[in-house]
Design a protein around this motif. Structure first.
Motif, PDB file in Angstrom:
ATOM      1  N   PRO A  59       0.837  -1.202   0.000  1.00 28.88           N
ATOM      2  CA  PRO A  59       0.000   0.000   0.000  1.00 28.88           C
ATOM      3  C   PRO A  59       0.872   1.253   0.000  1.00 28.88           C
ATOM      4  CG  PRO A  59       0.112  -0.917   2.199  1.00 28.88           C
ATOM      5  CD  PRO A  59       0.886  -1.857   1.319  1.00 28.88           C
ATOM      6  N   TRP A  60       0.641   2.173  -0.906  1.00 34.85           N
ATOM      7  CA  TRP A  60       1.340   3.448  -0.966  1.00 34.85           C
ATOM      8  C   TRP A  60       0.612   4.355  -1.957  1.00 34.85           C
ATOM      9  CZ3 TRP A  60       2.396   4.214  -5.981  1.00 34.85           C
ATOM     10  CH2 TRP A  60       2.650   3.089  -6.770  1.00 34.85           C
ATOM     11  N   ARG A  61       0.915   5.625  -1.859  1.00 36.79           N
ATOM     12  CA  ARG A  61       0.504   6.608  -2.866  1.00 36.79           C
ATOM     13  C   ARG A  61       1.743   7.402  -3.246  1.00 36.79           C
ATOM     14  NH1 ARG A  61      -2.372  10.503  -0.144  1.00 36.79           N
ATOM     15  NH2 ARG A  61      -1.332   9.724   1.710  1.00 36.79           N
ATOM     16  N   ALA A  62       1.750   8.030  -4.419  1.00 33.08           N
ATOM     17  CA  ALA A  62       2.913   8.805  -4.841  1.00 33.08           C
ATOM     18  C   ALA A  62       2.468  10.070  -5.566  1.00 33.08           C
ATOM     19  CB  ALA A  62       3.824   7.980  -5.740  1.00 33.08           C
ATOM     20  N   VAL A  63       3.247  11.127  -5.366  1.00 34.02           N
ATOM     21  CA  VAL A  63       3.048  12.393  -6.076  1.00 34.02           C
ATOM     22  C   VAL A  63       4.394  12.804  -6.662  1.00 34.02           C
ATOM     23  CG1 VAL A  63       2.377  14.814  -5.925  1.00 34.02           C
ATOM     24  CG2 VAL A  63       1.204  13.108  -4.515  1.00 34.02           C
ATOM     25  N   ILE A  64       4.387  13.120  -7.952  1.00 31.23           N
ATOM     26  CA  ILE A  64       5.588  13.612  -8.630  1.00 31.23           C
ATOM     27  C   ILE A  64       5.342  15.065  -9.003  1.00 31.23           C
ATOM     28  CG2 ILE A  64       7.090  13.373 -10.636  1.00 31.23           C
ATOM     29  CD1 ILE A  64       6.407  10.391 -10.671  1.00 31.23           C
ATOM     30  N   VAL A  65       6.105  15.948  -8.386  1.00 30.13           N
ATOM     31  CA  VAL A  65       5.979  17.395  -8.595  1.00 30.13           C
ATOM     32  C   VAL A  65       7.120  17.860  -9.484  1.00 30.13           C
ATOM     33  CG1 VAL A  65       6.116  19.656  -7.478  1.00 30.13           C
ATOM     34  CG2 VAL A  65       4.805  17.802  -6.404  1.00 30.13           C
ATOM     35  N   GLY A  66       6.823  18.685 -10.475  1.00 27.07           N
ATOM     36  CA  GLY A  66       7.911  19.219 -11.282  1.00 27.07           C
ATOM     37  C   GLY A  66       7.413  19.970 -12.492  1.00 27.07           C
ATOM     38  N   THR A  67       8.060  21.074 -12.789  1.00 24.02           N
ATOM     39  CA  THR A  67       7.726  21.861 -13.968  1.00 24.02           C
ATOM     40  C   THR A  67       7.979  21.046 -15.234  1.00 24.02           C
ATOM     41  OG1 THR A  67       8.394  23.865 -12.793  1.00 24.02           O
ATOM     42  CG2 THR A  67       8.208  24.019 -15.194  1.00 24.02           C
ATOM     43  N   PRO A  68       7.047  21.018 -16.179  1.00 24.65           N
ATOM     44  CA  PRO A  68       7.286  20.285 -17.423  1.00 24.65           C
ATOM     45  C   PRO A  68       8.459  20.869 -18.198  1.00 24.65           C
ATOM     46  CG  PRO A  68       4.947  20.758 -17.147  1.00 24.65           C
ATOM     47  CD  PRO A  68       5.672  21.549 -16.099  1.00 24.65           C
ATOM     48  N   HIS A  69       9.305  19.973 -18.740  1.00 22.15           N
ATOM     49  CA  HIS A  69      10.433  20.413 -19.567  1.00 22.15           C
ATOM     50  C   HIS A  69      10.012  20.545 -21.029  1.00 22.15           C
ATOM     51  CE1 HIS A  69      14.137  19.633 -22.014  1.00 22.15           C
ATOM     52  NE2 HIS A  69      14.570  20.588 -21.240  1.00 22.15           N
ATOM     53  N   ASP A  70       9.325  19.538 -21.545  1.00 13.51           N
ATOM     54  CA  ASP A  70       8.769  19.615 -22.893  1.00 13.51           C
ATOM     55  C   ASP A  70       7.553  18.695 -22.970  1.00 13.51           C
ATOM     56  OD1 ASP A  70       9.494  16.902 -24.140  1.00 13.51           O
ATOM     57  OD2 ASP A  70      11.452  17.610 -23.471  1.00 13.51           O
ATOM     58  N   LEU A 101      11.588   0.975   3.347  1.00 15.72           N
ATOM     59  CA  LEU A 101      11.071   2.198   3.959  1.00 15.72           C
ATOM     60  C   LEU A 101       9.548   2.259   3.926  1.00 15.72           C
ATOM     61  CD1 LEU A 101      13.667   4.794   2.669  1.00 15.72           C
ATOM     62  CD2 LEU A 101      13.333   4.032   5.012  1.00 15.72           C
ATOM     63  N   LEU A 102       8.950   1.523   3.007  1.00 13.74           N
ATOM     64  CA  LEU A 102       7.492   1.497   2.953  1.00 13.74           C
ATOM     65  C   LEU A 102       6.894   0.504   3.937  1.00 13.74           C
ATOM     66  CD1 LEU A 102       6.929   1.684  -0.916  1.00 13.74           C
ATOM     67  CD2 LEU A 102       6.690   3.529   0.755  1.00 13.74           C
ATOM     68  N   VAL A 103       7.658  -0.530   4.285  1.00 14.95           N
ATOM     69  CA  VAL A 103       7.088  -1.581   5.145  1.00 14.95           C
ATOM     70  C   VAL A 103       7.583  -1.503   6.587  1.00 14.95           C
ATOM     71  CG1 VAL A 103       6.806  -3.133   3.198  1.00 14.95           C
ATOM     72  CG2 VAL A 103       8.901  -3.258   4.543  1.00 14.95           C
ATOM     73  N   ASP A 104       8.701  -0.838   6.835  1.00 13.51           N
ATOM     74  CA  ASP A 104       9.299  -0.814   8.171  1.00 13.51           C
ATOM     75  C   ASP A 104       9.200   0.594   8.746  1.00 13.51           C
ATOM     76  OD1 ASP A 104      10.907  -0.865  10.446  1.00 13.51           O
ATOM     77  OD2 ASP A 104      12.382  -2.211   9.555  1.00 13.51           O
ATOM     78  N   ARG A 105       8.168   0.810   9.563  1.00 11.48           N
ATOM     79  CA  ARG A 105       7.922   2.131  10.126  1.00 11.48           C
ATOM     80  C   ARG A 105       9.070   2.576  11.035  1.00 11.48           C
ATOM     81  NH1 ARG A 105       2.079   3.166  12.641  1.00 11.48           N
ATOM     82  NH2 ARG A 105       1.618   2.462  10.519  1.00 11.48           N
ATOM     83  N   GLU A 106       9.666   1.635  11.757  1.00 11.69           N
ATOM     84  CA  GLU A 106      10.765   1.985  12.659  1.00 11.69           C
ATOM     85  C   GLU A 106      11.990   2.449  11.871  1.00 11.69           C
ATOM     86  OE1 GLU A 106      13.597  -0.100  16.069  1.00 11.69           O
ATOM     87  OE2 GLU A 106      11.686  -1.027  15.496  1.00 11.69           O
ATOM     88  N   LEU A 107      12.314   1.734  10.799  1.00 14.73           N
ATOM     89  CA  LEU A 107      13.435   2.143   9.947  1.00 14.73           C
ATOM     90  C   LEU A 107      13.176   3.515   9.356  1.00 14.73           C
ATOM     91  CD1 LEU A 107      16.037   1.603   8.316  1.00 14.73           C
ATOM     92  CD2 LEU A 107      14.598   0.455   6.591  1.00 14.73           C
TER      93      LEU A 107
END
Length: 354
Positions: free
Chosen positions: A205-216, A315-321
């Motif tokens: 389970p995860w979600r992702a956001v990619i932020v960035g000005t378009p180059h072309d 990093l997605l599965v181990d909250r302590e890490l």
């Protein structure tokens, strides 16, 4: 008051690391007592049109011989050497990373940019670079004397006092975890590698956001197509350019910062992630190993989606890490230089070339 001229082609408010660096440096130099005039030039560099090249040649040559002239990296890398040779002002160049190190160049274009930048660097009194990595390249590949180079590490805008901390740093992660990437939509930033890596983690389970000005437009379209082909459209948002407020909010909500970059001369976004206490997953390339502390991030080989996925998975599965790396990131972020520090370093170079 010391006077200087800062020549920058294009819009100084363009949201890329290089433009942010130069805009903040211009503001910082004025704040520390340097009377800096901004010389705006045409936006076609590093492939200048004939009118923009003629305009730039005349404007640079018109700067007085006693006035330090700071040149943006596109000018250092792409101005014809015979044009820069007409300048009588003492010149200081900014090199974020050599243009010949850019992604997607054919052999002839790469060789031309290398020769032009190498020859132009010989005309400069001093060079400002954002990282020791770039300094090493200029010495080893471009024959720039080390004593002519000054590392002016980018400053970091820390979160305002009382602002919410990142989810990872606070120890109360989002459900599902939020992966944030920030970088212009350009092949060098490796957003395609990140998408392929996330497709290897579809079981989590995860979600992702990619932020960035378009180059072309072609590259942006390719990223959208790849996201759909990988079945990631419901879970990955390609946000494009966002406001400063939304960007700050995303840093605060995120659990992991992930940028599968193919190369960085520095990488301002890594410092932003550290300042917000985010653990980092990126690639062992360019200046990244010097920028991302070992206890705050995990680095994979560049251009390897499977390896990047393997670095991101724990990093997605181990909250302590994730919490341990977040705490280390926050400690490193608190030690980062400010833009005032960057300006003081650059002001010393300006005084020296006078």
């Amino acid at each position: 008051m010391t006077r200087a001229v800062f020549a920058v082609p294009g819009d100084l408010h363009t949201v890329t690391g290089g433009y942010v660096y130069e805009r903040r440096l211009l503001e910082g130099l004025r704040a520390v007592g340097i009377d800096v005039a901004h010389l705006g030039l045409g936006d076609s560099f590093p492939d200048p049109t004939a009118p923009h090249l003629a305009e730039a040649t005349a404007a640079l040559a018109a700067v007085g011989e006693r006035v330090p002239l700071i040149l943006d990296g596109f000018l250092v890398g792409a101005m014809p050497t015979h044009a820069l040779a007409q300048v009588s002002a003492p010149m200081i160049g900014i090199v974020h990373h050599p243009l010949a190190h850019e992604e997607g160049l054919d052999a002839d274009r790469r060789a031309h940019l290398f020769r032009t930048e190498r020859d132009n660097l010989r005309l400069l009194r001093a060079v400002l670079v954002p990282s020791a990595h770039t300094a090493r390249i200029l010495v080893a590949e471009y024959d720039v004397p080390a004593e002519r180079i000054t590392v002016a590490r980018p400053g970091t805008q820390r979160p305002a006092a009382g602002a919410p901390v990142a989810a990872a740093e606070e120890g109360t992660p989002s459900e599902p975890p939020l992966v944030l990437a920030v970088g212009i939509q350009h092949p060098r930033k490796g957003h395609d590698v990140l998408l392929r890596a996330l497709a290897c983690l579809i079981d989590l389970p995860w979600r992702a956001v990619i932020v960035g000005t378009p180059h072309d437009r072609d590259h942006v379209a390719a990223l959208h197509t790849l996201r759909a082909e990988l079945g990631l459209t419901p879970r990955v948002r390609l946000a494009g350019a966002v406001s400063s407020a939304e960007r700050d909010e995303l840093y605060q909500r995120a659990d992991v910062f992930a940028l599968a970059t193919r190369y960085e001369g520095y990488g301002l976004v890594f410092d932003e992630a550290l300042a917000h206490g985010l653990p980092i997953v990126s690639c062992c390339t360019g200046a990244v190993p010097d920028t991302v502390p070992r206890d705050a991030g995990v680095l994979a080989p560049p251009d390897d989606p499977a390896a990047f996925a393997a670095a991101l998975r724990p990093l997605l599965v181990d909250r302590e890490l994730r919490g341990r790396l977040a705490a280390a990131a926050a400690r490193a972020g608190a030690r980062l230089p400010t833009w005032h520090d960057t300006a003081v370093t650059a002001a010393g170079v300006i005084d020296a070339v006078r």
